[in-house]
Write a protein that holds these residues in place. Structure first.
Motif: not given
Ligand code: HEM
Ligand code: HEM
Ligand SMILES: [Fe+2]
Lengths: 233, 461
Positions: B43-45, B94-106, B108-109, B119-120
């Motif tokens: 789930l979370i490598p 700022l919070v929205l960007v953070g949440v998107t980035a973290i969802a992306g990490f899970h 593989n983005w 992500p860029r």
């Protein structure tokens, strides 16, 4: 004692001076880096490999150039340590190579992606790193050995290339090699060549549930291996 | 609190508390994975857990710096914030960007470079967000006619941090060049411009808490940030030893980075000296604890433990091992986490009008978290030194060494539990304060506790 305006001068002056020196050194470094890193060898395959490396965040478990995470092996010199052949098999199914060990993600890479990754790792392995990683000073003799040193000392038979590239990652002969599988000294007395041949074609068929992976090899390579193993008495 | 707009800081701090809690959860996931309990792997490598852990850290610290700026800049400039609406828009985005980035990490983005995993495409949103923040703060400063050194150093720090983010966004196909500019973000942030932010917040808190004359504090502030850049800019060279850059970096990086602890030593001595001179018996002892603690722990974590592995002769063995993780934890905690927690402790009574200072949970929070963090540092240290010895000196296989150090991760998790208990108490105190009030609480921190005459004279000397 210094006054506040003198203190401010110290801050502003120091910052400007050292920023300029730093920019100058940056320019000089960027001029020298192509030579130190053999930048002319950065082929499109190497670049694609780097992008695969980044888009999967391999640096989130591994280090490369000593930078990254501390969960998985340093990879700058991995081609030298393991051989391209081994990496090809490993990247197809990482967990099969290290059964029951700390897990790497199974990425289901295509053969093209694997060869791009290997091209990237091979290129970076040739970079001049000012001596990093340092050679172990107190190297213990029996723990691990370069793959090429694998042939057993007491045996006159030379190992086929395939053996030193792939099998020594898990098997030792004459005390040299990995310990995931049993040492293969004397395998020629324990097993006959037909058994070994069957085993190499498909270990699961011989012993269901075994941790020995099915390794890709041509018929010729297999014949060579069987002959070699049969002579290890 | 003199200006109603300073209240926006509360929402930034509340966000800090939330992100910090989540960061700790991911720390535990990694601690257990190192012990061989990697049940969450599918789930979370590990790489997703790690990117989440470190990015949440950076985001909550930045959120804390922003909150601190929204509180301090109006105070230093003597006027209301340019726009509170912009501040809220900026926090939400700022919070929205953070949440998107973290969802992306899970999923593989990512950009996939250490500490720059976001992500860029999202990088551009981060830049827009920070520009909005700088605009808001900048207009506040410009529209006032008061320029204090504390305010200016803080603003210069914030602007340079934004500028230095840019070289980290460029793609290079040469890994060496890639790494070279990655350090412009990572090193020049934590050992450069963030120290300006930390130094100015520290100066502000010391002026408020100790009542020492501004003239004296600000002179030292300039000396300290001067030392930071004098050593820290060329000190970047301690990351250019072994990455394919010319060998002159070995001695340039070695010499200048060895001087870096001076700035942290300066901060610790400066805080202690100001505390000794203090003419004011400020009631908010907990804020003073966090402030002094920050000055001291940043010297231990960044200065002392940084120095321990900065010389090339040592670094060739410790480079990229758990020794680095040891230093990373105590340095980030002492310098940046503690300064944010200090500002929060100082401002909460002022924003909410509740004089809840020095409660038992608040004091325990300070001691438990610091003792816990020192324990974690020790666990990483033992694991790291063992790893260096077995892997780098004896040449043992990586995975075999990891088995040897598994037990120290049990130590890590236990110390981390103590640390977490402290943070839970901190957040409990934060919640107890409640929401900020509408009425202005002018100088509730100082009116009952005036500066004593004799000391005021001393402070100005
Ligand atoms: C508050 C200030 C500091 C913070 C937050 C901090 C944090 C960190 C972090 C997170 C890393 C790992 C970076 C990466 O691999 O991407 C690192 C590496 C390093 N730091 Fe610091 N640091 C600070 C100050 C210092 C100082 C003052 C020194 C030297 C005196 C220092 C010396 C080093 C060295 C040599 C490395 C490289 C380790 C390696 O080769 O793996 N640091 N630091
Ligand atoms: C409380 C529970 C915590 C635990 C169990 C924990 C554990 C860990 C672990 C296992 C790693 C990964 C090391 C690796 O790559 O293998 C890590 C990385 C890191 N953590 Fe934590 N952590 C915790 C809290 C914190 C806090 C409070 C901070 C900051 C103040 C922090 C800052 C960092 C940093 C900067 C890194 C990257 C280090 C580097 O690359 O050298 N962690 N943490
Ligand atoms: Fe650094």
């Amino acid at each position: 004692m210094m006054s506040r305006s003198q203190a401010r001068m110290f801050f502003v002056g120091g910052t400007i001076l050292f920023s300029l020196v730093f920019l100058f050194l940056t320019v000089d470094t960027l001029i020298k880096v192509p030579d130190l890193t053999h930048a002319r060898n950065i082929t499109p395959a190497v670049d694609r490999g780097k992008q695969i490396w980044e888009s999967n965040n391999c640096m989130g478990c591994h280090t490369i150039l000593g930078e990254g995470a501390y969960y998985a092996p340093e990879l700058t010199k991995v081609v030298e340590r393991r051989s391209e052949q081994w990496l090809k098999v490993f990247l197809k199914d990482p967990q099969a190579m290290f059964p029951g060990e700390r897990k790497m993600v199974q990425y289901h890479f295509t053969d093209g992606q694997i060869s791009d990754l290997i091209a990237f790792l091979k290129w970076i392995g040739e970079t001049n790193l000012n001596g990093f990683p340092a050679k172990p000073v107190l190297k213990m003799t029996a723990t691990s050995a370069p793959a090429s040193a694998a042939p057993a000392s007491h045996s006159t038979v030379t190992a086929p290339a395939m053996f030193s590239q792939l099998c020594t990652a898990c098997h030792a002969v004459g005390g040299n090699g990995g310990n995931i599988g049993p040492a293969l000294d004397g395998i020629g007395t324990r097993r006959d060549t037909t058994w070994i041949d069957k085993w190499l074609i498909d270990p699961q068929a011989v012993k269901p549930g075994t941790a020995m992976p099915t390794l890709p090899m041509s018929n010729d390579e297999r014949a060579e291996l069987v002959k070699y193993l049969g002579e290890l008495k | 609190m003199k200006y109603t707009s300073q209240r926006v800081a509360y929402w930034f701090f509340a966000t800090c508390m939330l992100l910090f809690s989540l960061q700790i959860v991911y720390g535990f996931i990694m601690g257990f994975a190192h012990m061989g309990m990697d049940g969450l792997h599918d789930l979370i490598p590990f790489n997703a857990a790690r990117a989440t852990h470190t990015n949440l850290l950076v985001v909550w610290l930045l959120t804390g710096f922003m909150g601190a700026s929204y509180f301090i800049i109006p105070d230093e400039s003597g006027r209301e914030l340019y726009s509170t609406r912009l501040a809220y828009i900026q926090l939400i985005s700022l919070v929205l960007v953070g949440v998107t980035a973290i969802a992306g990490f899970h999923m593989n983005w990512w950009e996939g470079r250490k500490f720059l995993e976001i992500p860029r495409p999202l990088d551009y949103v981060v830049v827009a967000n920070v520009l909005l923040f700088l605009f808001n703060i900048g207009m506040t400063v410009l529209r006032s006619n008061k320029y204090t050194a504390t305010g200016i150093v803080l603003y210069v720090g914030l602007v340079s941090a934004a500028l230095l983010y840019l070289p980290g966004m460029i793609y290079f196909s040469n890994q060496t060049v890639d790494s070279y500019f990655r350090w412009w973000v990572v090193h020049l942030w934590v050992e450069g411009v963030w120290e300006l932010i930390m130094g100015s917040i520290l100066a502000y808190l010391l002026i408020k808490l100790t009542g020492v004359d501004r003239e004296v504090v600000e002179k030292w502030l300039y000396v300290i940030v001067g030392l930071t850049f004098l050593s820290g800019i060329l000190g970047t060279g301690h990351h250019y030893y072994f990455i394919g850059t010319p060998s002159y970096w070995l001695w340039i990086g070695g010499i200048f980075s060895a001087l870096e602890p001076l700035a942290f030593l300066g901060m610790a001595l400066f805080a202690i000296a100001m505390y000794r001179r203090s003419g004011r018996n400020h009631p908010n002892k907990v804020a003073l604890y966090w402030t002094m603690g920050c000055a001291i722990m940043s010297f231990v974590g960044a200065g002392f433990l940084g120095f321990a592995h900065t010389l090339p002769q040592v670094n060739i063995y410790t480079h990229g091992t758990l020794v680095t993780a040891m230093h990373g934890h105590l340095a980030f905690w002492g310098a940046y986490a503690m300064i944010v927690l200090a500002v929060i402790s100082y401002t909460m009574p002022l924003m909410t009008g509740r004089k809840l200072w020095n409660t038992m949970p608040a004091l325990l929070a300070f001691w438990l978290s610091n003792i816990g963090m020192l324990g974690m540092t020790a666990a990483f240290a033992v694991a790291g030194i063992t790893q260096v010895y077995l892997e780098r000196r004896l040449g043992m296989d990586f995975l075999a060494v990891q088995k040897e150090v598994e037990v120290h991760f049990l130590g890590l998790v236990l110390a981390a539990a103590l640390f977490t208990a402290g943070i839970v108490l901190y957040i409990y105190t934060f919640i107890k304060f409640g929401k900020p009030t509408a009425e202005l609480q002018e100088n509730i921190d100082t009116e009952d506790y005036p500066v004593r005459e004799s000391h005021a004279a001393l402070g100005g000397a």
